[in-house]
Structure formats: structure tokens, C-alpha cells
Design an enzyme around this catalytic site. Structure first.
Site, PDB file in Angstrom:
ATOM      1  N   GLU A 126       0.826  -1.208   0.000  1.00 24.80           N
ATOM      2  CA  GLU A 126       0.000   0.000   0.000  1.00 24.80           C
ATOM      3  C   GLU A 126       0.857   1.253   0.000  1.00 24.80           C
ATOM      4  O   GLU A 126       0.573   2.221  -0.698  1.00 24.80           O
ATOM      5  CB  GLU A 126      -0.945   0.014   1.213  1.00 24.80           C
ATOM      6  CG  GLU A 126      -2.043  -1.026   1.149  1.00 24.80           C
ATOM      7  CD  GLU A 126      -2.923  -0.874  -0.076  1.00 24.80           C
ATOM      8  OE1 GLU A 126      -3.029   0.239  -0.616  1.00 24.80           O
ATOM      9  OE2 GLU A 126      -3.491  -1.890  -0.525  1.00 24.80           O
TER      10      GLU A 126
ATOM     11  N   GLN B 170       2.495   6.318  -4.243  1.00 28.28           N
ATOM     12  CA  GLN B 170       3.054   7.278  -5.204  1.00 28.28           C
ATOM     13  C   GLN B 170       3.838   6.628  -6.331  1.00 28.28           C
ATOM     14  O   GLN B 170       4.547   7.309  -7.045  1.00 28.28           O
ATOM     15  CB  GLN B 170       3.971   8.278  -4.479  1.00 28.28           C
ATOM     16  CG  GLN B 170       3.221   9.443  -3.856  1.00 28.28           C
ATOM     17  CD  GLN B 170       3.427   9.521  -2.368  1.00 28.28           C
ATOM     18  OE1 GLN B 170       3.850   8.552  -1.743  1.00 28.28           O
ATOM     19  NE2 GLN B 170       3.117  10.652  -1.797  1.00 28.28           N
TER      20      GLN B 170
ATOM     21  N   TYR C 255      10.008   9.618  -3.249  1.00 30.77           N
ATOM     22  CA  TYR C 255       9.210   9.914  -2.043  1.00 30.77           C
ATOM     23  C   TYR C 255       9.752   9.153  -0.831  1.00 30.77           C
ATOM     24  O   TYR C 255       9.091   8.287  -0.270  1.00 30.77           O
ATOM     25  CB  TYR C 255       7.735   9.571  -2.273  1.00 30.77           C
ATOM     26  CG  TYR C 255       7.101  10.416  -3.339  1.00 30.77           C
ATOM     27  CD1 TYR C 255       6.614  11.694  -3.048  1.00 30.77           C
ATOM     28  CD2 TYR C 255       7.017   9.959  -4.645  1.00 30.77           C
ATOM     29  CE1 TYR C 255       6.051  12.477  -4.045  1.00 30.77           C
ATOM     30  CE2 TYR C 255       6.457  10.753  -5.649  1.00 30.77           C
ATOM     31  CZ  TYR C 255       5.972  11.997  -5.337  1.00 30.77           C
ATOM     32  OH  TYR C 255       5.417  12.772  -6.319  1.00 30.77           O
TER      33      TYR C 255
ATOM     34  N   TYR D 271      -6.632   6.089   4.654  1.00 28.39           N
ATOM     35  CA  TYR D 271      -6.707   5.108   3.571  1.00 28.39           C
ATOM     36  C   TYR D 271      -5.837   3.881   3.865  1.00 28.39           C
ATOM     37  O   TYR D 271      -6.307   2.737   3.802  1.00 28.39           O
ATOM     38  CB  TYR D 271      -6.290   5.740   2.219  1.00 28.39           C
ATOM     39  CG  TYR D 271      -5.996   4.648   1.248  1.00 28.39           C
ATOM     40  CD1 TYR D 271      -7.041   3.917   0.700  1.00 28.39           C
ATOM     41  CD2 TYR D 271      -4.682   4.261   0.959  1.00 28.39           C
ATOM     42  CE1 TYR D 271      -6.793   2.843  -0.134  1.00 28.39           C
ATOM     43  CE2 TYR D 271      -4.425   3.188   0.129  1.00 28.39           C
ATOM     44  CZ  TYR D 271      -5.487   2.489  -0.405  1.00 28.39           C
ATOM     45  OH  TYR D 271      -5.243   1.416  -1.203  1.00 28.39           O
TER      46      TYR D 271
ATOM     47  N   ASP E 104      -9.329   5.622  -1.667  1.00 25.03           N
ATOM     48  CA  ASP E 104      -8.171   6.286  -2.269  1.00 25.03           C
ATOM     49  C   ASP E 104      -8.647   7.054  -3.503  1.00 25.03           C
ATOM     50  O   ASP E 104      -9.855   7.169  -3.746  1.00 25.03           O
ATOM     51  CB  ASP E 104      -7.072   5.260  -2.615  1.00 25.03           C
ATOM     52  CG  ASP E 104      -7.490   4.357  -3.775  1.00 25.03           C
ATOM     53  OD1 ASP E 104      -8.699   4.326  -4.105  1.00 25.03           O
ATOM     54  OD2 ASP E 104      -6.611   3.688  -4.340  1.00 25.03           O
TER      55      ASP E 104
ATOM     56  N   CYS F  16     -24.547   2.942 -13.126  1.00 26.23           N
ATOM     57  CA  CYS F  16     -23.750   4.167 -13.066  1.00 26.23           C
ATOM     58  C   CYS F  16     -24.507   5.376 -13.605  1.00 26.23           C
ATOM     59  O   CYS F  16     -24.978   5.370 -14.738  1.00 26.23           O
ATOM     60  CB  CYS F  16     -22.461   3.960 -13.867  1.00 26.23           C
ATOM     61  SG  CYS F  16     -21.374   5.389 -13.794  1.00 26.23           S
TER      62      CYS F  16
END
Ligand code: SF4
Length: 326
Positions: free
Chosen positions: A42, A47, A87, A120, A138, A207
Site C-alpha cells: 500500500e 506514489q 518519495y 486510507y 483512495d 452508473c
């Protein structure tokens, strides 16, 4: 569950899980229940694209197979293994967490207390590793739900509630972790930001946004700017004090005194020489590019008139309607 029919809702949840069981991408962390491995996946995916994350996932686990092993390693080594993934705060946070504990807590609440774990990630780990029925929202899930409901700019709370409702509706048919992953997988592979593949989407018949999916959700730059206002109703149900509005949007109409931004009530009280006003309610009102939050107060006043004699905006009508319920 979408508002619109329980039968449709149960079909929705089943359709997505059936699709997921058949079409999910074979990723190394699929079917994984080890919380540390799930957490790592996760954190990487936050990123980093899947294709790039996979080699790092293997490399990291080879060198640090457990949270305990990670906690024993010097930070420098952790950063060396992470090198090229970008990151680096993610690697530092993982290491800090591993120094703090060698076993991840088995609940969402416990996970949220760990350094660097946002709602999240905590929900993803709690649901996938520990089977807790908590929805993980997310960016992918936000997009799918916004389109499903045709929401342009849903609040995080609204999204969380919707995701939670769907997850609970799916429980008889799939586990919380499976459901969360199914929704994310749909966003990553079918309901993509650009040119979503509606014709092969398992949610197409449920939808509301499918005609123009890219309209939902609005890009950040086009979301209405939130504005906080304080309105003061002077008078009561028999009549109120009104003043002419100015400005491009409401100019020419009449309304109750209002102030924008912090300290609005103080400024209004000072302007009318009042000591206090009672809070009667809060309301939301959307203009095209502005989202208003209005805190409404009321105080007695002598010079009042019948509001029906003046042209009032929809916003002022809503403000005055609070008097009927207060
Ligand atoms: S029908 Fe299209 S817009 Fe709706 S959820 Fe599926 S892919 Fe997304």
C-alpha cells in the site's frame, strides 16, 4: 448501496466482485494476509505505479522480510534499498514505524495511531489483513464513486459513507478486503481518469455518470471555492430587517445582513450595536464556482418589514426558512 433500490444495490456489489474474481491483475500481494506485506504494498502504491512498485516490493522483502527485521536495520540501509523509488518519506515512516512496533495492531483504530498511517492505508491494512469491515477510499475509489453517483465534488465524509454502505452491502458475498481491492482495481483498470472503458464495466447499468464520465469528479481547479459566511436575522417570523445586496451575483436583490470570513458575527453585532445573537442553524448553498457555508444567527429588532415584499435570493429564502424550524 446507491439510493435507488435495494435490488439494484445487491446486483451492483455482486457484479463488481464477480468481475474482480475474473479479471483482477495477478499482483504479488494478491491473496496476501501478512499485514506487514500488505502495508508495504500500500505504501509503495501511494506514489509509485504498479509496474515500478513490483521490483521494489520484492527487493524490500528480500532484505527486510519482517517488520522486526526492518526495525533492526539502520535507516541508511533502508533508504539504499528504497533508492530510485522516490518519495523517501515513505521509507523513513516505515522504518520509524518498525522501530516502534514489531507487530501491527489488528484494528483500524490501532493502525491509525502509528506514525505515517493515514485513513486510507489504515483501512486497507485493517480490511485486507484483519478482515475489518472498514472502507478504504483512495483516489481510484473516489473517482469510481463520484461517477457512479454523478457527484461533481463530494466531501470526504460523503465518499466514506457511500464506500462504507457498499462494503457492508457486499459482505454476504465477499470479504471487506476483497471488496476494497475490487473497487480500487476497477478504478485502476477500467474507470480510469481519462477515457474510462464504460462498455466493459461491471457497474455500467448502475452508473449515473456513464454518459459523460470525465465530468466526475471535477478537477481540483474547477471545484467550487468554499466560502464561510455569517448571516444575522434581525427580527422574527412577523418581519425582519432587510438591506439591498450589492455585487454581480446578488446585486439588485435584498437580504439579511451578512459578513464573510472569520469574526463575522462579532462584526455584525458591532454594526448593529448588539451584545449577542442566538444561533439558529447552519446551511450550505452552492453557486457555480462557490460553495457557501452559512452560520445563521438571530436577534430581536424593531425596524422590520415583511420579507415577501422584497425580491430575495434563493440563499436568503433558505436563511429565513430556518426561522420556521428554529
Ligand atoms: S460505467 Fe464508466 S464511469 Fe461508470 S463506473 Fe463504470 S467505467 Fe466508471
Amino acid at each position: 448501496m446507491l439510493d435507488g433500490g435495494a435490488s439494484a444495490a445487491s446486483g451492483l456489489e455482486k457484479s463488481l466482485l464477480d468481475w474482480y474474481r475474473r479479471y483482477q491483475r495477478p499482483l504479488p500481494w494478491r491473496g496476501e494476509h501478512d499485514p506487514y506485506r500488505i502495508l508495504l504494498a500500500e505504501v509503495l502504491l501511494q506514489q509509485t505505479r504498479v509496474a515500478q512498485a513490483i521490483p521494489y516490493y520484492h527487493r524490500f522483502l528480500e532484505r527486510f522480510p519482517t517488520l522486526e527485521a526492518l526495525g533492526r536495520a539502520p535507516l541508511e540501509e533502508v533508504l539504499r534499498v528504497w533508492q530510485g523509488c522516490g518519495y523517501y518519506t515513505r521509507a523513513r515512516n516505515l522504518h520509524r514505524l518498525a522501530r516502534q512496533t514489531s507487530a501491527l495492531p489488528p484494528t483500524y483504530a490501532g493502525l491509525r495511531e502509528l506514525p505515517g498511517l493515514g485513513p486510507y492505508t489504515a483501512a486497507a491494512v485493517a480490511s485486507i489483513a484483519f478482515g475489518e469491515a472498514v472502507a478504504a477510499v483512495d483516489g481510484n475509489v473516489r473517482r469510481v464513486l463520484s461517477r457512479l453517483h454523478a457527484w461533481e465534488d463530494p466531501s470526504p465524509k460523503r465518499l466514506q459513507q457511500s464506500a462504507q454502505g457498499l462494503l457492508e452491502g457486499a459482505l454476504g458475498y465477499g470479504s471487506p478486503g476483497e471488496w476494497n481491492q475490487a473497487l480500487m482495481e476497477l478504478g485502476a483498470t477500467v474507470c480510469t481518469p481519462r477515457r474510462p472503458a464504460c462498455s466493459r464495466c461491471p457497474l455500467e447499468r448502475f452508473c449515473r455518470g456513464k454518459g459523460q464520465p470525465e465530468r466526475y469528479p471535477l478537477p481540483k481547479s474547477r471545484r467550487p471555492k468554499p466560502i464561510e459566511l455569517t448571516a444575522l436575522i434581525l427580527g422574527g417570523p412577523m418581519g425582519v430587517y432587510l438591506e439591498p445586496r450589492s455585487g454581480g451575483v446578488l446585486g439588485g436583490l435584498w437580504g439579511v445582513p451578512m459578513e464573510e470570513g472569520p469574526g463575522g458575527l462579532e462584526r455584525l453585532l458591532k454594526r448593529f450595536g448588539l451584545e449577542e445573537a442566538r444561533f439558529v442553524g447552519r446551511l450550505r448553498h452552492d453557486f457555480t464556482h462557490r460553495r457557501l457555508q452559512v452560520w445563521v444567527y438571530q436577534a430581536p429588532w424593531a425596524r422590520v418589514e415583511d420579507p415577501r415584499r422584497r425580491p430575495l435570493s434563493r440563499l436568503d429564502q433558505k436563511i429565513l426558512s430556518l426561522l420556521d424550524t428554529a
